[in-house]
Design a protein around this motif. Sequence first.
Motif, PDB file in Angstrom:
ATOM      1  N   MET A 268       5.929   9.950  -2.268  1.00 45.98           N
ATOM      2  CA  MET A 268       4.803   9.040  -2.230  1.00 45.98           C
ATOM      3  C   MET A 268       5.076   7.824  -1.344  1.00 45.98           C
ATOM      4  SD  MET A 268       2.036   9.797  -3.927  1.00 45.98           S
ATOM      5  CE  MET A 268       1.445  10.895  -5.148  1.00 45.98           C
ATOM      6  N   THR A 269       6.300   7.690  -0.886  1.00 39.25           N
ATOM      7  CA  THR A 269       6.628   6.553  -0.025  1.00 39.25           C
ATOM      8  C   THR A 269       5.818   6.596   1.259  1.00 39.25           C
ATOM      9  OG1 THR A 269       8.853   6.456  -0.930  1.00 39.25           O
ATOM     10  CG2 THR A 269       8.509   5.352   1.150  1.00 39.25           C
ATOM     11  N   ALA A 270       5.647   7.768   1.846  1.00 38.90           N
ATOM     12  CA  ALA A 270       4.865   7.900   3.080  1.00 38.90           C
ATOM     13  C   ALA A 270       3.413   7.451   2.861  1.00 38.90           C
ATOM     14  CB  ALA A 270       4.894   9.340   3.584  1.00 38.90           C
ATOM     15  N   LEU A 271       2.913   7.666   1.658  1.00 33.93           N
ATOM     16  CA  LEU A 271       1.539   7.277   1.325  1.00 33.93           C
ATOM     17  C   LEU A 271       1.363   5.771   1.404  1.00 33.93           C
ATOM     18  CD1 LEU A 271      -1.305   7.931   0.055  1.00 33.93           C
ATOM     19  CD2 LEU A 271      -0.198   7.586  -2.161  1.00 33.93           C
ATOM     20  N   THR A 272       2.280   5.031   0.832  1.00 29.46           N
ATOM     21  CA  THR A 272       2.116   3.580   0.730  1.00 29.46           C
ATOM     22  C   THR A 272       2.752   2.806   1.882  1.00 29.46           C
ATOM     23  OG1 THR A 272       4.050   3.462  -0.707  1.00 29.46           O
ATOM     24  CG2 THR A 272       1.889   3.626  -1.774  1.00 29.46           C
ATOM     25  N   ASP A 273       3.747   3.376   2.529  1.00 25.88           N
ATOM     26  CA  ASP A 273       4.433   2.652   3.613  1.00 25.88           C
ATOM     27  C   ASP A 273       3.552   2.435   4.837  1.00 25.88           C
ATOM     28  OD1 ASP A 273       6.693   2.354   2.116  1.00 25.88           O
ATOM     29  OD2 ASP A 273       7.905   3.810   3.229  1.00 25.88           O
ATOM     30  N   ALA A 274       2.608   3.300   5.085  1.00 28.16           N
ATOM     31  CA  ALA A 274       1.738   3.176   6.256  1.00 28.16           C
ATOM     32  C   ALA A 274       0.664   2.103   6.071  1.00 28.16           C
ATOM     33  CB  ALA A 274       1.081   4.518   6.566  1.00 28.16           C
ATOM     34  N   VAL A 275       0.451   1.675   4.827  1.00 32.81           N
ATOM     35  CA  VAL A 275      -0.589   0.690   4.528  1.00 32.81           C
ATOM     36  C   VAL A 275      -0.070  -0.721   4.781  1.00 32.81           C
ATOM     37  CG1 VAL A 275      -2.097  -0.231   2.718  1.00 32.81           C
ATOM     38  CG2 VAL A 275      -1.609   2.225   2.805  1.00 32.81           C
ATOM     39  N   LYS A 276      -0.891  -1.537   5.438  1.00 29.40           N
ATOM     40  CA  LYS A 276      -0.567  -2.957   5.630  1.00 29.40           C
ATOM     41  C   LYS A 276      -1.235  -3.729   4.498  1.00 29.40           C
ATOM     42  CE  LYS A 276       0.021  -2.799  10.588  1.00 29.40           C
ATOM     43  NZ  LYS A 276      -0.542  -3.163  11.888  1.00 29.40           N
ATOM     44  N   TRP A 277      -0.483  -3.961   3.456  1.00 29.60           N
ATOM     45  CA  TRP A 277      -0.971  -4.666   2.278  1.00 29.60           C
ATOM     46  C   TRP A 277      -1.150  -6.139   2.609  1.00 29.60           C
ATOM     47  CZ3 TRP A 277      -2.191  -1.077  -1.139  1.00 29.60           C
ATOM     48  CH2 TRP A 277      -1.508   0.142  -1.088  1.00 29.60           C
ATOM     49  N   ASN A 278      -2.167  -6.791   2.059  1.00 29.67           N
ATOM     50  CA  ASN A 278      -2.360  -8.218   2.311  1.00 29.67           C
ATOM     51  C   ASN A 278      -1.323  -9.021   1.508  1.00 29.67           C
ATOM     52  OD1 ASN A 278      -3.349  -8.580  -0.335  1.00 29.67           O
ATOM     53  ND2 ASN A 278      -5.479  -8.784   0.304  1.00 29.67           N
ATOM     54  N   ALA A 279      -1.403 -10.335   1.579  1.00 28.35           N
ATOM     55  CA  ALA A 279      -0.426 -11.202   0.919  1.00 28.35           C
ATOM     56  C   ALA A 279      -0.388 -10.997  -0.593  1.00 28.35           C
ATOM     57  CB  ALA A 279      -0.723 -12.661   1.243  1.00 28.35           C
ATOM     58  N   ASP A 280      -1.496 -10.503  -1.163  1.00 22.62           N
ATOM     59  CA  ASP A 280      -1.553 -10.241  -2.603  1.00 22.62           C
ATOM     60  C   ASP A 280      -1.159  -8.806  -2.947  1.00 22.62           C
ATOM     61  OD1 ASP A 280      -2.486 -12.847  -3.236  1.00 22.62           O
ATOM     62  OD2 ASP A 280      -4.516 -12.250  -2.651  1.00 22.62           O
ATOM     63  N   GLY A 281      -0.729  -8.033  -1.937  1.00 22.75           N
ATOM     64  CA  GLY A 281      -0.341  -6.644  -2.177  1.00 22.75           C
ATOM     65  C   GLY A 281      -1.521  -5.718  -2.335  1.00 22.75           C
ATOM     66  N   LEU A 282      -2.647  -6.068  -1.707  1.00 21.58           N
ATOM     67  CA  LEU A 282      -3.879  -5.295  -1.844  1.00 21.58           C
ATOM     68  C   LEU A 282      -4.371  -4.806  -0.492  1.00 21.58           C
ATOM     69  CD1 LEU A 282      -5.749  -7.690  -4.298  1.00 21.58           C
ATOM     70  CD2 LEU A 282      -4.414  -5.658  -4.895  1.00 21.58           C
ATOM     71  N   VAL A 283      -5.200  -3.777  -0.534  1.00 28.44           N
ATOM     72  CA  VAL A 283      -5.878  -3.267   0.657  1.00 28.44           C
ATOM     73  C   VAL A 283      -7.339  -3.016   0.294  1.00 28.44           C
ATOM     74  CG1 VAL A 283      -5.326  -0.815   0.246  1.00 28.44           C
ATOM     75  CG2 VAL A 283      -5.699  -1.616   2.582  1.00 28.44           C
ATOM     76  N   CYS A 284      -8.230  -3.280   1.235  1.00 24.87           N
ATOM     77  CA  CYS A 284      -9.663  -3.054   1.039  1.00 24.87           C
ATOM     78  C   CYS A 284      -9.935  -1.547   1.010  1.00 24.87           C
ATOM     79  CB  CYS A 284     -10.433  -3.709   2.179  1.00 24.87           C
ATOM     80  SG  CYS A 284     -12.216  -3.488   2.067  1.00 24.87           S
ATOM     81  N   ALA A 285     -10.741  -1.117   0.029  1.00 21.85           N
ATOM     82  CA  ALA A 285     -11.073   0.299  -0.117  1.00 21.85           C
ATOM     83  C   ALA A 285     -12.594   0.462  -0.153  1.00 21.85           C
ATOM     84  CB  ALA A 285     -10.453   0.860  -1.393  1.00 21.85           C
ATOM     85  N   VAL A 286     -13.121   1.213   0.796  1.00 19.44           N
ATOM     86  CA  VAL A 286     -14.554   1.469   0.893  1.00 19.44           C
ATOM     87  C   VAL A 286     -14.830   2.862   0.337  1.00 19.44           C
ATOM     88  CG1 VAL A 286     -16.518   1.698   2.469  1.00 19.44           C
ATOM     89  CG2 VAL A 286     -14.712   0.017   2.952  1.00 19.44           C
ATOM     90  N   ALA A 287     -15.690   2.934  -0.671  1.00 12.46           N
ATOM     91  CA  ALA A 287     -16.087   4.227  -1.234  1.00 12.46           C
ATOM     92  C   ALA A 287     -17.395   4.650  -0.588  1.00 12.46           C
ATOM     93  CB  ALA A 287     -16.250   4.115  -2.745  1.00 12.46           C
ATOM     94  N   GLN A 288     -17.391   5.847  -0.011  1.00 11.69           N
ATOM     95  CA  GLN A 288     -18.533   6.355   0.739  1.00 11.69           C
ATOM     96  C   GLN A 288     -18.874   7.747   0.223  1.00 11.69           C
ATOM     97  OE1 GLN A 288     -17.525   6.824   4.903  1.00 11.69           O
ATOM     98  NE2 GLN A 288     -19.634   6.584   5.529  1.00 11.69           N
ATOM     99  N   ASP A 289     -20.157   8.022   0.045  1.00 10.41           N
ATOM    100  CA  ASP A 289     -20.576   9.345  -0.406  1.00 10.41           C
ATOM    101  C   ASP A 289     -20.139  10.399   0.610  1.00 10.41           C
ATOM    102  OD1 ASP A 289     -22.802  11.653  -0.359  1.00 10.41           O
ATOM    103  OD2 ASP A 289     -22.621  10.842  -2.397  1.00 10.41           O
TER     104      ASP A 289
END
Length: 127
Positions: A1-22
């Motif tokens: 699962m490291t590959a899953l999370t390592d590619a993400v640029k987390w913000n200062a709070d450790g979060l990423v914006c997620a858009v849910a689309q039909d």
Amino acid sequence: MTALTDAVKWNADGLVCAVAQDHISKQVLMVAWMNAEALRRTVETGFAHYYSRSRQTQWKKGEQSGHLQKVRALHLDCDGDALVLLIEQSGGIACHTGRATCFYREWDGTAWQTRLPVLKTEQEIYR
């Protein structure tokens, strides 16, 4: 699962914006935040999990309302700082207000107008 999370640029709070689309109509249903744990849970279960900034906790979309979001595909943008989840939305309701999407208001040039009906009241959803 490291590959899953390592590619993400987390913000200062450790979060990423997620858009849910039909996944069929491509209508944007909602925008939320994910931390690494929410992203891992989403991939592990196949259902959308998010992080609530106000409650400071993980949540599975639809856990209380029954309006689950089955993830059909997961995309990371070129900068690595935003996700798009292609969703199969249970019950046709993504918004806690009982509408199909959280984006139910439209600017008409002078004011925000409500453009989508309530399909179920909040009382009906969260008995």
